[in-house]
Design an enzyme around this catalytic site. Structure first.
Site, PDB file in Angstrom:
ATOM      1  N   HIS A 125       0.869  -1.179   0.000  1.00 46.62           N
ATOM      2  CA  HIS A 125       0.000   0.000   0.000  1.00 46.62           C
ATOM      3  C   HIS A 125       0.910   1.235   0.000  1.00 46.62           C
ATOM      4  CE1 HIS A 125      -2.797   2.935   1.818  1.00 46.62           C
ATOM      5  NE2 HIS A 125      -3.792   2.098   1.573  1.00 46.62           N
ATOM      6  N   ASP A 202       2.883  -4.537   8.012  1.00 51.73           N
ATOM      7  CA  ASP A 202       1.665  -3.742   7.889  1.00 51.73           C
ATOM      8  C   ASP A 202       0.486  -4.697   8.041  1.00 51.73           C
ATOM      9  OD1 ASP A 202      -0.642  -2.591   6.898  1.00 51.73           O
ATOM     10  OD2 ASP A 202       0.310  -1.714   5.126  1.00 51.73           O
ATOM     11  N   GLN A 205      -4.693  -5.172   6.770  1.00 53.13           N
ATOM     12  CA  GLN A 205      -5.671  -6.080   6.158  1.00 53.13           C
ATOM     13  C   GLN A 205      -5.713  -7.444   6.836  1.00 53.13           C
ATOM     14  OE1 GLN A 205      -8.016  -5.475   4.067  1.00 53.13           O
ATOM     15  NE2 GLN A 205      -7.343  -3.410   3.574  1.00 53.13           N
ATOM     16  N   LYS A 228     -10.489  -0.602  10.344  1.00 55.35           N
ATOM     17  CA  LYS A 228     -10.602  -1.818   9.537  1.00 55.35           C
ATOM     18  C   LYS A 228     -10.936  -3.049  10.383  1.00 55.35           C
ATOM     19  CE  LYS A 228      -8.056  -0.091   5.653  1.00 55.35           C
ATOM     20  NZ  LYS A 228      -6.823  -0.025   4.888  1.00 55.35           N
ATOM     21  N   CYS A 366      -4.722   2.319  -3.847  1.00 56.58           N
ATOM     22  CA  CYS A 366      -3.519   2.860  -3.192  1.00 56.58           C
ATOM     23  C   CYS A 366      -2.330   1.921  -3.352  1.00 56.58           C
ATOM     24  CB  CYS A 366      -3.746   3.130  -1.706  1.00 56.58           C
ATOM     25  SG  CYS A 366      -4.946   4.407  -1.404  1.00 56.58           S
TER      26      CYS A 366
HETATM   27  C1  PLP Z   1      -5.825   0.644   4.685  1.00 59.06           C
HETATM   28  C2  PLP Z   1      -4.449   0.211   4.585  1.00 59.06           C
HETATM   29  C3  PLP Z   1      -3.401   1.042   4.983  1.00 59.06           C
HETATM   30  C4  PLP Z   1      -3.624   2.447   5.454  1.00 59.06           C
HETATM   31  O1  PLP Z   1      -4.416   2.477   6.573  1.00 59.06           O
HETATM   32  P1  PLP Z   1      -4.957   3.861   7.144  1.00 59.06           P
HETATM   33  O2  PLP Z   1      -5.987   3.450   8.112  1.00 59.06           O
HETATM   34  O3  PLP Z   1      -5.529   4.599   5.974  1.00 59.06           O
HETATM   35  O4  PLP Z   1      -3.814   4.576   7.741  1.00 59.06           O
HETATM   36  C5  PLP Z   1      -2.122   0.553   4.903  1.00 59.06           C
HETATM   37  N1  PLP Z   1      -1.879  -0.686   4.451  1.00 59.06           N
HETATM   38  C6  PLP Z   1      -2.854  -1.506   4.061  1.00 59.06           C
HETATM   39  C7  PLP Z   1      -2.509  -2.895   3.610  1.00 59.06           C
HETATM   40  C8  PLP Z   1      -4.171  -1.089   4.106  1.00 59.06           C
HETATM   41  O5  PLP Z   1      -5.138  -1.906   3.704  1.00 59.06           O
END
Ligand code: PLP
Length: 548
Positions: A125, A202, A205, A228, A366
């Site tokens: 992302h 990260d 997800q 999320k 993104c």
């Molecule tokens: C949504 C997402 C982000 C960014 O998250 P924010 O809540 O917008 O800061 C980063 N990495 C992944 C894989 C995402 O799905």
């Protein structure tokens, strides 16, 4: 089986928004990878906090503040327990994943020197790319990228070759928000540690779908976003191993992060407060803790099974649709389906699904470097949460199928300008109006290929959109347009109709926003749509003003 069905129904009932109608249809919310909906208990916990406990934390001498601080710090413990961190000191509140990665890049990243290497992956992302690029610009760190296999999995052999004694950090996503791929993060951590590098994961997800045990995973940094995982927006956490966080300099200065301030010297607070300058989003931390406790009360494997069942149902059903192409088919995926339909622009797909109340995401998600690797401008993504139902997935499949079938209604393409606008005005309901506009878009002449050049391309569009302006001998202006999205082509016919054969003066005086508002199409003119319509109209006005 019967029991789990009842349980799933009960869970769904706890999400009040899912009962909503949108545009006269029941909402089918399949945009969970962008943000999840919130259960009643989370909504209540936030509102109760404001009704009963609101005060600033860690500061005042009064009872209310003590109450708020207790809730706030107990929320931190909940996150620590949920992720199986060693202590609360390892949990730093952030606004979300993006802010957490920026924190690590700005604080931990300070020690890196020119020539040090950071390994990212093709699946990242933008939040896990841009902060590292900014760091690279500041101190000459070199970014290396793990390539992607054609099925959407990372090429681990190449990853091993990228690792060296120059590697300082491997920063990869746990699960891809664009393809669903679950990366073998445990193996990645092992390999990186063997090479002497740290690992940042990260988890944005992964956390909504998978149980994560950070002591077992042994990642050095792990990030996620509350919104999320069924919690409010504006809150998230950075997990970092205590000894690493303790050695890192603060990145934002202000209240809360200090021990003592004088104009000569300031000493910083201990973990985790060192990284939490200013008043935090207290209510959201409480909402987040409520969401995680709520999630913990279920058998997660049951929820996961249901999500995987939805994904399989969607894949099987969609595979029967003519022109359907699934993008990414990793052996392990979270419950999201990324796809294209041959000869259908994603913007059109998104809109046609929306007309039936189905919310999906279209575009680059993104992850532009990933789209580049795939050779696609974007995809359509349906992402499922455990509150989604098989009936919803079937509704999605059927609607998608109907999009690919040729429309039979004919439309007069050379109706006079006034009659077209009049006709649209009398059609009741924006849904029917859209149908008409899609048909217009289908039958529009468009531009011949030789005019679809960069010179005529209108910048800043999700779809490619072209505009050709001609000045007629009698002083009026004519406009010819085209777009690769049918909905935009249709809307552009409307724009042409409104402006063609008018003088520059008449154009400047014409209120196109008013017309779109009257037709309930004004949301297409909002700057954030990025669909090119606004840009085309601005260009027309600009030209008319200069011609004046
Ligand atoms: C949504 C997402 C982000 C960014 O998250 P924010 O809540 O917008 O800061 C980063 N990495 C992944 C894989 C995402 O799905």
């Amino acid at each position: 089986m019967r029991d789990s069905k009842t349980l799933l129904q009960d869970i769904r009932k706890q999400f009040p928004i899912l009962n909503q109608k949108v545009n006269g249809n029941s909402l089918t919310y399949l945009d969970n990878a962008a943000t999840t909906q919130k259960p009643q208990c989370v909504i209540d916990s936030v509102s109760e906090y404001y009704q009963q406990s609101n005060a600033n934390v860690h500061r005042a001498s009064h009872a209310l503040s003590a109450d708020a601080t207790l809730l706030f710090e107990s929320a931190r413990s909940t996150v620590a327990r949920y992720l199986n961190a060693r202590s609360e000191k390892e949990i730093i509140w952030t606004r979300g994943t993006t802010e957490g990665i920026n924190l690590v890049a700005n604080s931990w990243g300070q020690q890196l020197k020119a020539g040090d290497e950071i390994i990212l992956s093709t699946l990242e992302h933008h939040a896990n790319i841009v902060p590292w690029q900014m760091l690279a610009q500041r101190n000459g760190v070199v970014l290396k990228i793990i390539p992607l296999l054609d099925n959407g999995e990372l090429d681990l052999e190449q990853f091993e070759k990228l690792l060296s004694n120059k590697t300082r950090l491997v920063a990869v996503t746990h699960a891809s928000n664009a393809l669903g791929t679950i990366n073998p993060v445990k193996r990645i951590v092992e390999l990186a540690h063997q090479a002497g590098a740290l690992v940042l994961i990260d988890g944005a997800q992964a956390l909504p779908h998978l149980k994560v045990d950070l002591q077992d995973l042994d990642a050095d940094f792990y990030l996620f976003s509350g919104h999320k995982v069924f919690a409010p927006t504006g809150i998230g956490a950075l997990y970092g191993k205590e000894e690493l966080l303790a050695a890192m300099p603060p990145w934002q200065g202000g209240g809360e992060m200090i021990k003592h301030v004088s104009f000569d010297q300031t000493t910083y607070n201990d973990l985790p407060f060192k990284f939490e300058a200013g008043t935090p989003n207290i209510s959201a931390t409480i909402g987040l803790a409520t969401a995680l406790n709520w999630l913990s009360s279920f058998d997660r494997s049951l929820l996961e099974q249901h999500e995987q069942h939805l994904l399989k149902t969607a894949i099987d059903g969609c595979s029967q649709i003519k022109g359907f192409n699934r993008i990414g088919s990793a052996s392990e995926c979270v419950s999201l389906l990324s796809f294209t339909l041959t000869d259908q622009h994603q913007q059109d797909i998104g809109l046609l699904l929306d007309q039936q109340g189905i919310a999906v995401r279209t575009g680059h998600h993104c992850a532009m470097p990933l789209m580049q690797r795939l050779g696609l401008p974007g995809t359509t993504r349906a992402s499922f949460a455990f509150y989604n139902t098989e009936a919803e997935v079937n509704h999605f499949i059927q609607t998608l199928d109907s999009i690919t079938r040729p429309t039979t209604v004919a439309v007069e393409s050379n109706s006079s300008p006034e009659s077209l606008i009049d006709k649209l005005k009398v059609i009741s309901g924006w849904n029917a109006r859209y149908r008409e506009i899609m048909l217009l878009g289908k039958s529009a002449k468009g531009l011949p290929q030789q005019l679809k050049t960069d010179e005529h391309l209108v910048k800043g569009c999700e779809s490619n959109t072209w505009l050709v302006i001609n000045k007629e001998p009698n002083g009026t202006l004519t406009f010819a347009t085209d777009s690769d999205a049918r909905i935009i082509r249709g809307l552009l016919v409307l724009v042409e109709t409104a402006f063609n054969h008018k003088t520059a003066d008449q154009i400047c005086a014409f209120d196109v926003d008013g017309l779109f508002k009257q037709l309930e199409l004004d949301r297409h003119l909002s700057p954030s749509r990025g669909n090119g319509l606004r840009a085309v109209i601005d260009k027309i006005y600009q030209f008319a003003q200069q011609a004046n």
